[in-house]
Enzyme design. Structure first.
Site: not given
Ligand code: F6R
Length: 241
Positions: A67, A135, A137, A142
């Site tokens: 992303d 959450d 995701h 989401e």
């Molecule tokens: C990042 C991504 C997100 C993160 C998720 C967890 O490329 O796709 O899904 O993996 O938000 O983020 P962290 O590792 O910072 O807790």
């Protein structure tokens, strides 16, 4: 069916993840699916240390990132392009042409999604690295995102923007509202997947992914339908299992 590994701490999560990664990159022409955020940084440090110590070559590796924020130029200090170069790519020898990250500041994000999905179709990801949001995701898919989604423009939830405000001087207003993300169906096409999670704020999401109903309320629960997922946790993230 998930293969679940519960470790003591973040560093051990990174070590377990690295074992999976090392196996993937010893394959000829490995295709890697990569994530940003705090969870994979330890893994990326170990990849760079291993390259420095043993000369592991990434010349033939191809990478696809999950992303990118919409609206940030790629040289912005919080773009995922910058994150990936600072935390991984600058320490490896992947040819720049083999690195794929959605373009977050292109003129037509919808067109960019189509272009990215088309590129993804040309390869099968051997190992997809995922973090998980509090959450549930994965990528920026989401809650409510359809399981058959491909690369698309996603609106970030308030919760995700709050979680990510730490990278924007704790100012939620500075966190972009939208991102381009691989969809859940795009992610599921990977041959194998590792999910990394640490900390008690991930415990509910990890529980939902593994033990909860397969429901778009917890996007990560889509992984219940994949045959090769390894979930690597510390004790706090595993607390509800
Ligand atoms: C990042 C991504 C997100 C993160 C998720 C967890 O490329 O796709 O899904 O993996 O938000 O983020 P962290 O590792 O910072 O807790």
């Amino acid at each position: 069916m998930f293969n679940i590994i519960i470790t003591e701490n973040y560093d051990q999560v990174a070590s377990e993840a690295f074992r999976n990664m090392k196996e993937a990159v010893t394959k000829e022409n490995p295709v890697l699916g990569l994530a940003t955020g705090s969870s994979p940084i330890g893994l990326y440090k170990k990849m760079i240390a291993d390259r420095n110590a043993s000369g592991t070559s990434y010349k033939k590796a191809v990478t696809y990132n999950l992303d990118e924020y919409i609206g940030l130029p790629r040289d912005h200090d919080q773009s995922y392009w910058t994150f990936m170069h600072e935390n991984l790519f600058d320490g490896l020898n992947i040819p720049e042409a083999n690195i794929h990250i959605p373009c977050g500041d292109c003129e037509d994000p919808e067109e960019e999604c189509r272009r990215y999905e088309e590129e993804l179709r040309q390869h099968v990801i051997d190992l997809q690295v995922l973090g998980i949001g509090s959450d549930g995701h994965i990528g920026f898919n989401e809650p409510g995102t359809p399981f058959d989604s491909v690369t698309h423009v996603a609106e970030l939830t308030e919760q995700t923007r709050r979680d990510n405000a730490r990278f924007f001087g704790d100012d939620i207003e500075k966190v972009p509202t939208h991102a381009i993300t691989m969809g859940l169906a795009s992610i599921l096409k990977a041959r194998s997947i590792i999910v990394l999670a640490t900390g008690s704020n991930k415990a509910d999401a990890v529980y939902g992914m593994i033990r909860g109903p397969k429901s778009t309320d917890c996007p990560a629960s889509v992984l219940q339908g994949h045959s090769h997922v390894t979930v690597i946790l510390d004790k706090d993230a595993a607390a509800r299992l």
